[in-house]
Design a protein around this motif. Structure first.
Motif, short mmCIF file in Angstrom:
data_model
loop_
_atom_site.label_atom_id
_atom_site.label_comp_id
_atom_site.label_asym_id
_atom_site.label_seq_id
_atom_site.Cartn_x
_atom_site.Cartn_y
_atom_site.Cartn_z
N ASP A 20 0.81 -1.22 0.00
CA ASP A 20 0.00 0.00 0.00
C ASP A 20 0.85 1.28 0.00
O ASP A 20 0.32 2.37 0.19
N SER A 21 2.14 1.14 -0.21
CA SER A 21 3.02 2.32 -0.22
C SER A 21 2.57 3.27 -1.33
O SER A 21 2.46 2.85 -2.48
N HIS A 22 2.33 4.52 -0.97
CA HIS A 22 1.89 5.47 -2.01
C HIS A 22 2.58 6.82 -1.92
O HIS A 22 2.45 7.65 -2.80
N ARG A 23 3.36 7.02 -0.83
CA ARG A 23 4.08 8.30 -0.72
C ARG A 23 5.57 8.05 -0.94
O ARG A 23 6.21 7.33 -0.17
N ALA A 38 6.94 4.47 -9.54
CA ALA A 38 5.51 4.64 -9.82
C ALA A 38 4.97 3.52 -10.73
O ALA A 38 3.76 3.32 -10.81
N ARG A 87 4.34 0.62 -7.74
CA ARG A 87 3.51 0.90 -6.59
C ARG A 87 2.56 2.06 -6.93
O ARG A 87 2.91 2.90 -7.78
N PRO A 88 1.39 2.14 -6.28
CA PRO A 88 0.40 3.19 -6.61
C PRO A 88 0.77 4.55 -6.01
O PRO A 88 0.07 5.07 -5.14
N ILE A 89 1.87 5.10 -6.51
CA ILE A 89 2.38 6.37 -5.96
C ILE A 89 1.41 7.51 -6.33
O ILE A 89 1.11 7.70 -7.51
N ASP A 90 0.96 8.26 -5.31
CA ASP A 90 0.13 9.43 -5.60
C ASP A 90 0.74 10.71 -5.04
O ASP A 90 0.27 11.80 -5.32
N ASP A 101 6.53 6.54 2.50
CA ASP A 101 6.50 5.08 2.62
C ASP A 101 7.74 4.47 1.98
O ASP A 101 8.23 3.42 2.40
#
Lengths: 319, 319
Positions: B126-129, B147, B150-153, B193
């Motif tokens: 769930d790492s996104h930062r 990116a 992982r779902p980087i936002d 993260d």
């Protein structure tokens, strides 16, 4: 990035220009201006398929260079060359890869060039009988290069059981105009003024007592641990020179000299071809000296030869 | 011999395909099928102009390869790239040089690929930062690659005095669509993260106490003796992995771990990315583990990336 092909090099680049370029490179190395980087080496999935990577900086041309030379004995059964070789030329100033040079053919020229430069500086000026031991493709380049620096009129080649002597004699004749006479190796050694050994041997291909006073020997074959073409006694009693002493001490004839306790690395370090060219090391002092040159092959030869080839081919393309 | 240009690679080769190729290469290395040859390195007339030569055999593609990477800081004042990079691809079967690949752009992709593969196998799902330390060209590749796995936002970048933050944010936005938020490095480290360090630092760029449980760190900067991005305490208490332990022990973060007596080379040798991919080494076991990956860069990445680029560009040419 220019691509210089093997075919263009075969068409346009001759022995003399490579000898000249390689001599300038050894002179710059002798002056301490050039650099030889460590050799990297490894195998592919077949442990007999070896790639060796030689690299360095050649001050005579202002280029760094990297040569990847691959050897795959399995290629013979596929009807392909067992050796391939490619050199990258990197501008010393900009770090740009200026050219990629197919160096299969060039490798033969640059290797023979070093042996011929040693002949030029070490052999008696009147040397005219050349003995060659080894009947491979490299031997033809060696004869051509030596004939460019001494008035060779007689070429003896050592007989070898099963070898195609006709084919070898024809290749030498086509390339140099010289006629090869085949001899037993002892006869050859006792009669030649200059001997070049170009074999993959791991034990001496001639005997110390066969070598007459005044002879020059260029040994090109030893380029790995365990390889050996000359008896230690001959090397020990000769005036001995190397292309690159630190490498010769590991993979050249000098490895056996050190192992036999006949010299130390410190003794050898100043006995370089570059030093000879720059006259910081003395050469032959009498017509009776026996001189020996041990060539193991270094990157500055590849760089200087590739640079010469690039220059000539580029000019031929725009002509 | 094919020549694959930088321009064609920029046009046709994306991050995902290189990540995939490099992952397969690390898997083959982990299975013990591939080989990494010794690195050769030296300088030109200017001691700051370094050429490093990495070579090896990549079983995932069946190619041997040689990458010459030159660095000349003086080029910046000439308006040229300070790094250049060229890879020769040598067929494992025939020893033929099949392609010469301009690898300047590809080098950015292949380096980021290894760091992203470590993220794929080690970071919490769930790492996104993502926090990035370093505002050079490589940092943009690193953000893009992470990116992709992982779902980087959210992207935090560490502020640096005098840096052109607008230009960096624009480059990241153009390449990834992500917006960069600039933070003090402590804030960044406490909130991210995943942290990627992409600097030429020789002392830690963050502090151990800033790193939260569950964080993953990929450190790409250390690739020479004396370079260092991470505090030894952090590396020592983390689950620690390397692209190539024997090299990391000399030029990566592991050199400092060894110097501090926190590990032995024998401890490190089985903690490879290849082993992690092949599941011979275990990865994260809880959401609170801190995982660290140390990338120093090896030839199999260059070979796999160059092979992927050759395949794609050759196909694009014939389309």
């Amino acid at each position: 990035m220019l691509v210089i092909t093997n075919q263009e090099i075969q068409q346009h680049v001759g022995a003399a220009v490579v000898i000249d370029a390689v001599e300038k490179a050894f002179a710059a190395l002798g002056r301490g201006e050039s650099k030889v980087f460590p050799v990297a080496r490894g195998s592919g999935s077949d442990p007999r398929h070896i790639t060796a990577i030689k690299s360095g900086f050649d001050a005579s041309t202002g280029f760094m260079g990297v040569k990847a030379a691959s050897y795959n004995p399995g290629n013979r059964t596929r009807g392909r060359a067992s050796h391939t070789s490619t050199t990258l030329l990197i501008d010393d100033l900009t770090a740009e890869v200026v050219a990629v040079v197919e160096a299969g053919y060039l490798n033969g020229l640059r290797t023979a060039a070093a042996d011929a430069i040693a002949v030029k500086y070490l052999a008696r000026a009147d040397s005219h009988r050349l003995g060659i031991i080894g009947l491979g493709a490299q031997a033809v380049f060696e004869i051509e290069a030596v004939a460019a620096v001494r008035p060779i009129d007689t070429v003896y080649a050592a007989r070898r059981a099963g070898a195609d002597t006709d084919r070898f004699a024809q290749a030498v004749s086509e390339r140099t105009g010289l006629t090869v006479e085949f001899r037993d190796v002892e006869d050859l050694a006792r009669q030649a003024d200059i001997i070049v050994t170009a074999t993959p041997a791991t034990s001496p291909v001639l005997r110390d007592e066969w070598i007459r006073p005044g002879t020059h020997v260029s040994a090109m074959g030893s380029d790995n641990v365990g390889k050996m073409e000359l008896p230690v006694e001959l090397v020990a009693r000769s005036l001995f020179y190397m292309d690159y002493p630190d490498q010769s001490a590991v993979i050249g004839e000098a490895q056996h000299l050190l192992a036999a306790g006949k010299a130390t690395l410190a003794d050898l370090r100043h006995r370089s071809l570059g030093g000879l060219i720059c006259a910081t090391v003395s050469g032959r002092s009498s017509a009776d000296d026996i001189t020996v040159f041990d060539s193991s092959g270094i990157a500055i030869q590849d760089i200087a030869a590739a640079h010469a080839a690039m220059t000539i081919v580029r000019s031929a393309r725009s002509a």
